[in-house]
Design a protein around this motif. Structure first.
Motif, PDB file in Angstrom:
ATOM      1  N   GLY A   2      -1.475   4.839   2.973  1.00 22.90           N
ATOM      2  CA  GLY A   2      -1.548   4.047   1.749  1.00 22.90           C
ATOM      3  C   GLY A   2      -2.266   2.729   1.962  1.00 22.90           C
ATOM      4  N   LEU A   3      -2.005   2.081   3.120  1.00 18.74           N
ATOM      5  CA  LEU A   3      -2.714   0.840   3.436  1.00 18.74           C
ATOM      6  C   LEU A   3      -4.216   1.083   3.540  1.00 18.74           C
ATOM      7  N   SER A   4      -4.593   2.206   4.141  1.00 17.19           N
ATOM      8  CA  SER A   4      -6.013   2.534   4.291  1.00 17.19           C
ATOM      9  C   SER A   4      -6.666   2.728   2.926  1.00 17.19           C
ATOM     10  N   LEU A   5      -5.985   3.411   2.024  1.00 20.83           N
ATOM     11  CA  LEU A   5      -6.529   3.592   0.677  1.00 20.83           C
ATOM     12  C   LEU A   5      -6.732   2.240   0.000  1.00 20.83           C
ATOM     13  N   HIS A  33       6.806  -3.829  -1.354  1.00 17.32           N
ATOM     14  CA  HIS A  33       5.823  -4.924  -1.442  1.00 17.32           C
ATOM     15  C   HIS A  33       4.432  -4.355  -1.722  1.00 17.32           C
ATOM     16  N   GLN A  34       4.082  -3.278  -1.033  1.00 12.79           N
ATOM     17  CA  GLN A  34       2.773  -2.668  -1.254  1.00 12.79           C
ATOM     18  C   GLN A  34       2.661  -2.078  -2.659  1.00 12.79           C
ATOM     19  N   VAL A  35       3.773  -1.575  -3.196  1.00 14.41           N
ATOM     20  CA  VAL A  35       3.762  -1.123  -4.596  1.00 14.41           C
ATOM     21  C   VAL A  35       3.385  -2.286  -5.504  1.00 14.41           C
ATOM     22  N   GLY A  36       3.991  -3.453  -5.250  1.00 12.12           N
ATOM     23  CA  GLY A  36       3.658  -4.635  -6.037  1.00 12.12           C
ATOM     24  C   GLY A  36       2.194  -5.004  -5.924  1.00 12.12           C
ATOM     25  N   GLY A  82      -1.222   3.207  -4.721  1.00 13.47           N
ATOM     26  CA  GLY A  82       0.041   2.988  -5.415  1.00 13.47           C
ATOM     27  C   GLY A  82       0.907   4.237  -5.449  1.00 13.47           C
ATOM     28  N   GLU A  83       0.267   5.385  -5.692  1.00 10.47           N
ATOM     29  CA  GLU A  83       1.025   6.642  -5.715  1.00 10.47           C
ATOM     30  C   GLU A  83       1.672   6.913  -4.359  1.00 10.47           C
ATOM     31  N   VAL A  84       0.898   6.682  -3.294  1.00 12.76           N
ATOM     32  CA  VAL A  84       1.429   6.908  -1.945  1.00 12.76           C
ATOM     33  C   VAL A  84       2.600   5.966  -1.674  1.00 12.76           C
ATOM     34  N   ALA A 117       3.883  -6.064 -11.387  1.00 19.88           N
ATOM     35  CA  ALA A 117       3.840  -6.525  -9.993  1.00 19.88           C
ATOM     36  C   ALA A 117       4.859  -7.629  -9.762  1.00 19.88           C
ATOM     37  N   LEU A 118       4.990  -8.539 -10.726  1.00 16.28           N
ATOM     38  CA  LEU A 118       5.938  -9.644 -10.576  1.00 16.28           C
ATOM     39  C   LEU A 118       7.364  -9.131 -10.453  1.00 16.28           C
ATOM     40  N   ARG A 119       7.721  -8.134 -11.264  1.00 18.26           N
ATOM     41  CA  ARG A 119       9.071  -7.574 -11.174  1.00 18.26           C
ATOM     42  C   ARG A 119       9.328  -6.964  -9.788  1.00 18.26           C
ATOM     43  N   GLU A 120       8.312  -6.243  -9.270  1.00 21.58           N
ATOM     44  CA  GLU A 120       8.469  -5.610  -7.960  1.00 21.58           C
ATOM     45  C   GLU A 120       8.579  -6.668  -6.859  1.00 21.58           C
ATOM     46  N   TYR A 121       7.709  -7.666  -6.910  1.00 26.07           N
ATOM     47  CA  TYR A 121       7.743  -8.735  -5.907  1.00 26.07           C
ATOM     48  C   TYR A 121       9.077  -9.490  -5.940  1.00 26.07           C
TER      49      TYR A 121
END
Length: 755
Positions: free
Chosen positions: A388-391, A427-430, A401-403, A442-446
């Motif tokens: 996911g980081l690579s994507l 965090h990466q989802v955010g 995001g899906e990953v 993103a704010l809610r996730e963070y």
């Protein structure tokens, strides 16, 4: 492509066996010949390119695929077929059984490979390079992951020709935060970094980097600051391999160091000469007794038979301050990829992690009650997280995001909701939500992650501060600049305490704080803060480091906002020249700075000079990005504005109309850039005395801005003022007065926060 897909009625995809920057690799069955093959599906990263770009991409792919298919050598992967199916370009290759050198190093705990294996790999790879170079082919992306060791001991180089396609078209990854376009910087030749012409000797340099790593366990410049890696390749002699591994024969060390010569002429003449020297080195070291280096760890058994598994990796003192360990460089062979913050011992991948109390008191560690999950499950999740980081590094944020959402859910189930790895995934989802235009989500996730990290790791832990920093950023994007200011101030204090005032993360926070101050209208404070950050970054990172230049660029912008345009112009010019020298004249950051130089020239009344600059910039942008790229159109917009300033209104009107039409087609009718161009059309019509036509355009802009931004947004109000002025010119005074009054009421309401 689904796993039951039959490509061209012949190749049935069976299992996904790899994913990288250029797409996916599938194990497949050739239904016509009844054999198993590998099918590489190449997908452009940006699907919004214009048809001309797509045509170029397809033609380049076909040309490079033909080149790859024509290569016939034991050490080069065989290409059987190529084509296009449903818009996806594909290659059909022989299915290889074995491991690449990156996997071998991973499996050996990053210890160097046995000497016999190194020499055998070098000999076979040199033979393959000699053959391909003789055909006039330069790989340009040699790295451990592109060199395979098959189960029968054969060494094969992969991705010949297609690697070059990826580099040229733009499949390769980009470094976070710097904008430097590249694949993995640990294996790039100095001439690649400098944007100079490359030939077969660039491959020899990259191969030298590979040999250095498999011989010592680390790449020649084992640094985690991307800029430091590049500068190392370009300017710094590598440490002798024997300083890492004392038992390495001098002859082998000399071969590696000769390959790593900065000047191409100082390297071996060609791969044939390299192969000869490698074969001669076998005799030279055959009877040398082995001396085990303390730094190298226990000697490894031959990988040509079975991988060795030493218990502990070699320990090395870092050659940069410890705070540089968190800066992104992309992947190298030794390691799964780098964290965005310094690693913390308590944030491991095992199930029995220990929560750190947020109070700062010393307490007895408490093991999590959740049972330890199977190591293979944890490892699989870590691998998917890395994918996911690579994507994300490739700009494929929706897929990333899906990953990350899937991994976050599984980590929460396996490890628990407050495990550091679960929080890392969330965090990466955010981050992916922020990058895909969903700042509120993103704010809610963070917010959730920040609370969890503060509870588990402590308020000043780098991971906690990283999440709060990203929270501040999305608050700014949501227009909540006062809250963003408070968040940045808190993060800045925490980073200064934990990391020091000159840590790059501390300076990054101060940089963003300065920008947010300008959004609050505190321009003098913003300028002073940004100037201090620019000086600190120049001292810590160097005057030409991309981060230093980013801050100097913002200082120039603030000087312009303060009306100090002569100073702003000088700084923009300095930044443009530094970026062109450090990154290359065609790098997007260098071109962006040139655009701002044009703005400064126009503001100082030097429109003739600005016009000359913008004409050259339009040509360069068209060559680099294409005629309808948003940045090409931005340069053309600047050209049109300065034509108007020179009184050449017919030309200015024609230019602004064409740019407006292109922006509407590429960006949409309500995009801010499209509306700016439409306003410029209205301005030109007004100067030509065509006020009725100008009124139509001004109203279209005002209606769109009101619809998108709200009636009381300052841009919408400015457009209504334009409309009122136009009504005045048409002699429709009462309508103009009524519109001016309406704008005044809305402005007053906005200023007082009323409804």
């Amino acid at each position: 492509m689904g796993d039951t897909r039959l490509i061209q009625g012949r190749y049935r995809l069976l299992d996904l066996i790899g994913r990288g920057g250029m797409g996916e690799v599938w194990r497949a069955r050739d239904e016509s010949l009844g054999r198993h093959v590998a099918v590489k599906c190449l997908k452009p990263l940006n699907t919004e390119h214009d048809p001309a770009f797509t045509r170029v991409l397809r033609e380049r792919f076909r040309r490079e695929a033909r080149v790859a298919a024509a290569l016939q050598h034991r050490g080069v992967t065989v290409v059987h077929d190529f084509g296009e199916a449903d818009g996806v370009l594909y290659l059909v290759m022989e299915l290889l059984e074995g491991s690449n050198l990156s996997q071998l190093l991973e499996g050996n705990k990053h210890h160097p490979l046995p000497l016999d294996d190194i020499v055998e790999i070098a000999d076979q790879a040199a033979s393959a390079l000699a053959y391909t170079h003789q055909q006039g082919i330069v790989h340009r992306d040699l790295k451990p992951a592109n060199i395979m060791l098959l189960t029968d001991g054969t060494v094969k180089i992969c991705d010949f020709g297609i690697a070059r396609l990826g580099t040229d078209i733009g499949f390769t990854s980009r470094l976070t935060g710097t904008g430097i376009a590249m694949g993995t910087p640990h294996y790039m030749s100095p001439e690649q970094i400098g944007g100079d012409q490359v030939d077969h000797r660039s491959d020899l340099y990259s191969f030298g980097c590979v040999l250095y790593e498999i011989a010592t366990g680390v790449p020649p410049f084992d640094l985690e600051d991307a800029w430091a890696v590049l500068v190392g390749h370009r300017d710094t002699p590598p440490e002798p391999p024997r300083s890492h591994r004392a038992e390495l024969p001098e002859e082998v060390e000399r071969i590696i160091l000769d390959l790593l010569a900065k000047e191409p002429d100082e390297r071996p003449h060609d791969a044939r000469e390299l192969g000869r020297r490698i074969r001669e080195s076998r005799t030279a070291y055959a009877h040398v007794p082995t001396v085990v280096s303390a730094a190298a760890g226990p000697p490894a058994r031959s990988h040509l038979s079975a991988p060795s598994r030493p218990e502990q990796p070699p320990s090395r003192e870092p050659r940069l301050p410890s705070w540089t360990r968190g800066m992104t460089t992309g992947h190298k062979a030794a390691g799964r990829g780098l964290r965005t913050t310094p690693p913390d011992p308590s944030a491991g991948l095992t199930g029995d992690w220990i929560a750190r109390p947020s109070t700062g008191r010393v307490e007895e560690p408490v093991l999590a009650e959740r049972p330890t999950p199977p190591p293979e499950v944890v490892a699989a999740l870590a691998g998917r997280h890395t994918a996911g980081l690579s994507l994300g590094r490739l700009g494929r944020w929706t897929e990333a995001g899906e990953v990350h959402r899937a991994v976050a859910a599984e980590r929460e189930h396996v490890l628990g909701p407050d495990h550091p790895d679960t929080l890392a995934s969330r965090h990466q989802v955010g981050l992916t939500l922020s990058r895909t235009g969903r700042p509120a989500d993103a704010l809610r996730e963070y917010t959730h992650v920040a609370r969890g990290r503060e509870r588990v790791l402590g308020p000043d832990h780098p991971d906690t501060l990283a999440t709060r920093h990203d929270m501040a950023y999305v608050l700014g994007r949501l227009g909540r600049h006062f809250e963003a200011h408070q968040a940045y101030t808190t993060v800045l204090a925490g980073r200064a305490r934990a990391l020091g005032p000159d840590h790059p993360d501390t300076l990054r926070c101060r940089h963003n704080l300065a920008l947010n101050l300008s959004r609050l209208g505190r321009l003098e404070e913003s300028y002073e803060t940004a100037s201090d950050v620019a000086d600190a970054r120049a001292r810590v990172l160097g005057p030409n480091h991309p981060d230093t230049l980013v801050t100097r660029y913002e200082v120039a912008y603030l000087l312009g906002q303060l009306g100090r345009w002569p100073e702003a112009l000088r700084m923009y010019r300095d930044v443009a020249e530094s970026r062109a020298q450090a990154l290359g004249p065609d790098h997007p950051d260098a071109l962006a700075a040139r655009y701002e130089v044009g703005i400064g020239l126009g503001r100082l009344g030097r429109s003739a000079d600005a016009l000359t600059l913008y004409r050259a910039l339009v040509d360069d942008r068209t060559r680099v990005d294409g005629p309808v790229h948003p940045e090409t159109l931005r340069a053309r917009h600047g050209l049109g504005v300065n034509l108007g300033r020179l009184g050449r209104w017919e030309e200015a009107l024609a230019e602004s109309r064409e740019v407006c039409a292109l922006r509407e087609r590429v960006l949409g009718p309500d995009h801010p850039d499209t509306l700016v161009s439409r306003r410029e059309v209205a301005v030109g019509l007004g100067w030509l005395g065509r006020w009725a036509d100008a009124l139509t355009e001004y109203r279209r802009v005002a209606d769109a801005r009101e619809r998108v931004l709200g009636a009381d947004h300052h841009d919408a109000l400015a457009s209504r003022n334009d409309e009122a002025h136009c009504l005045e010119q048409l002699g429709r005074g009462p309508e103009a007065v009524e519109l001016y009054r309406r704008v005044a009421v809305l402005r007053q309401r906005r200023a007082t926060g009323g409804h």
